[in-house]
Design a protein around this motif. Structure first.
Motif, PDB file in Angstrom:
ATOM      1  N   LEU A  34       0.834  -1.201   0.000  1.00 48.40           N
ATOM      2  CA  LEU A  34       0.000   0.000   0.000  1.00 48.40           C
ATOM      3  C   LEU A  34       0.875   1.259   0.000  1.00 48.40           C
ATOM      4  O   LEU A  34       0.601   2.213  -0.729  1.00 48.40           O
ATOM      5  N   SER A  35       1.947   1.257   0.783  1.00 47.22           N
ATOM      6  CA  SER A  35       2.862   2.395   0.812  1.00 47.22           C
ATOM      7  C   SER A  35       3.492   2.614  -0.557  1.00 47.22           C
ATOM      8  O   SER A  35       3.627   3.745  -1.021  1.00 47.22           O
ATOM      9  N   GLY A  36       3.875   1.525  -1.210  1.00 44.26           N
ATOM     10  CA  GLY A  36       4.457   1.637  -2.545  1.00 44.26           C
ATOM     11  C   GLY A  36       3.469   2.200  -3.554  1.00 44.26           C
ATOM     12  O   GLY A  36       3.823   3.053  -4.372  1.00 44.26           O
ATOM     13  N   LEU A  37       2.227   1.741  -3.490  1.00 43.94           N
ATOM     14  CA  LEU A  37       1.201   2.273  -4.393  1.00 43.94           C
ATOM     15  C   LEU A  37       0.952   3.751  -4.130  1.00 43.94           C
ATOM     16  O   LEU A  37       0.772   4.537  -5.066  1.00 43.94           O
ATOM     17  N   CYS A  38       0.960   4.130  -2.877  1.00 47.54           N
ATOM     18  CA  CYS A  38       0.773   5.542  -2.521  1.00 47.54           C
ATOM     19  C   CYS A  38       1.934   6.377  -3.055  1.00 47.54           C
ATOM     20  O   CYS A  38       1.734   7.468  -3.586  1.00 47.54           O
ATOM     21  N   LEU A  39       3.134   5.852  -2.925  1.00 47.96           N
ATOM     22  CA  LEU A  39       4.314   6.554  -3.418  1.00 47.96           C
ATOM     23  C   LEU A  39       4.224   6.753  -4.932  1.00 47.96           C
ATOM     24  O   LEU A  39       4.477   7.850  -5.439  1.00 47.96           O
ATOM     25  N   VAL A  40       3.817   5.716  -5.641  1.00 49.97           N
ATOM     26  CA  VAL A  40       3.643   5.830  -7.091  1.00 49.97           C
ATOM     27  C   VAL A  40       2.581   6.881  -7.402  1.00 49.97           C
ATOM     28  O   VAL A  40       2.768   7.724  -8.285  1.00 49.97           O
ATOM     29  N   HIS A  41       1.464   6.847  -6.675  1.00 47.19           N
ATOM     30  CA  HIS A  41       0.395   7.837  -6.873  1.00 47.19           C
ATOM     31  C   HIS A  41       0.933   9.253  -6.689  1.00 47.19           C
ATOM     32  O   HIS A  41       0.660  10.139  -7.501  1.00 47.19           O
TER      33      HIS A  41
ATOM     34  N   ALA B 170       7.333  11.757   2.113  1.00 41.51           N
ATOM     35  CA  ALA B 170       8.085  11.517   3.351  1.00 41.51           C
ATOM     36  C   ALA B 170       7.277  10.635   4.306  1.00 41.51           C
ATOM     37  O   ALA B 170       7.820   9.694   4.906  1.00 41.51           O
ATOM     38  N   GLY B 171       5.991  10.930   4.443  1.00 33.70           N
ATOM     39  CA  GLY B 171       5.143  10.136   5.328  1.00 33.70           C
ATOM     40  C   GLY B 171       5.032   8.692   4.881  1.00 33.70           C
ATOM     41  O   GLY B 171       5.169   7.756   5.682  1.00 33.70           O
ATOM     42  N   VAL B 172       4.805   8.493   3.600  1.00 32.39           N
ATOM     43  CA  VAL B 172       4.679   7.143   3.055  1.00 32.39           C
ATOM     44  C   VAL B 172       6.004   6.387   3.193  1.00 32.39           C
ATOM     45  O   VAL B 172       6.020   5.207   3.538  1.00 32.39           O
ATOM     46  N   ALA B 173       7.098   7.067   2.924  1.00 29.22           N
ATOM     47  CA  ALA B 173       8.415   6.428   3.032  1.00 29.22           C
ATOM     48  C   ALA B 173       8.704   6.013   4.474  1.00 29.22           C
ATOM     49  O   ALA B 173       9.195   4.901   4.727  1.00 29.22           O
ATOM     50  N   LEU B 174       8.394   6.879   5.434  1.00 28.30           N
ATOM     51  CA  LEU B 174       8.623   6.539   6.838  1.00 28.30           C
ATOM     52  C   LEU B 174       7.726   5.393   7.291  1.00 28.30           C
ATOM     53  O   LEU B 174       8.173   4.487   7.999  1.00 28.30           O
ATOM     54  N   LEU B 175       6.472   5.415   6.870  1.00 28.14           N
ATOM     55  CA  LEU B 175       5.565   4.330   7.243  1.00 28.14           C
ATOM     56  C   LEU B 175       6.007   3.014   6.598  1.00 28.14           C
ATOM     57  O   LEU B 175       6.011   1.969   7.250  1.00 28.14           O
ATOM     58  N   GLY B 176       6.401   3.072   5.341  1.00 26.27           N
ATOM     59  CA  GLY B 176       6.919   1.866   4.676  1.00 26.27           C
ATOM     60  C   GLY B 176       8.160   1.338   5.376  1.00 26.27           C
ATOM     61  O   GLY B 176       8.322   0.124   5.560  1.00 26.27           O
ATOM     62  N   ALA B 177       9.054   2.237   5.783  1.00 26.46           N
ATOM     63  CA  ALA B 177      10.265   1.835   6.506  1.00 26.46           C
ATOM     64  C   ALA B 177       9.911   1.194   7.848  1.00 26.46           C
ATOM     65  O   ALA B 177      10.536   0.203   8.255  1.00 26.46           O
ATOM     66  N   ALA B 178       8.905   1.737   8.522  1.00 29.78           N
ATOM     67  CA  ALA B 178       8.470   1.170   9.801  1.00 29.78           C
ATOM     68  C   ALA B 178       7.955  -0.255   9.607  1.00 29.78           C
ATOM     69  O   ALA B 178       8.272  -1.155  10.395  1.00 29.78           O
TER      70      ALA B 178
END
Length: 121
Positions: free
Chosen positions: A16-23, A103-111
């Motif tokens: 989901l984080s990856g899809l959000c990042l692409v979006h 930044a938010g999506v990347a941090l959540l994905g990293a978590a």
């Protein structure tokens, strides 16, 4: 909850984080190129994404912290969700909105990645 289910939650959240990042990135590019992007690029999609990400992150990260005890994982996730929520208050398509969202999506994905790795110990 078995570890397999926790792993599934983290993997789903990372997807989901990856899809959000692409979006975010494609949307910003499309807005720049076309000035109007249609429903896929509507600001409401962020609210929907956050509504899906919040409970998924809460369950996956809470379960992981219960397994491995690394509270930093949850704190990183909270920071990511907080930035994603903050982006809702920034003009859609603005550079700041894209940066805060990414930044938010990347941090959540990293978590979630950290949670997944720590849970496999």
């Amino acid at each position: 909850m078995p570890r397999r289910f926790s792993s599934f939650l983290d993997k789903s959240a990372m997807t989901l984080s990856g899809l959000c990042l692409v979006h975010c990135l494609v949307g910003a590019l499309a807005l720049t190129m076309f000035a109007a992007g249609g429903a896929w690029l509507n600001h409401d999609v962020h609210l929907v994404g956050l509504a899906v990400a919040l409970p998924l992150a809460a369950v996956a990260l809470w379960r992981g912290v219960a397994l491995h005890g690394r509270i930093g994982v949850a704190l990183l996730g909270v920071l990511g969700i907080g930035l994603m929520g903050t982006s809702l208050f920034i003009a859609h398509g603005a550079s700041a909105e894209v940066l805060v969202s990414v930044a938010g999506v990347a941090l959540l994905g990293a978590a979630h990645y950290w949670n997944l790795r720590a849970s496999r110990v």
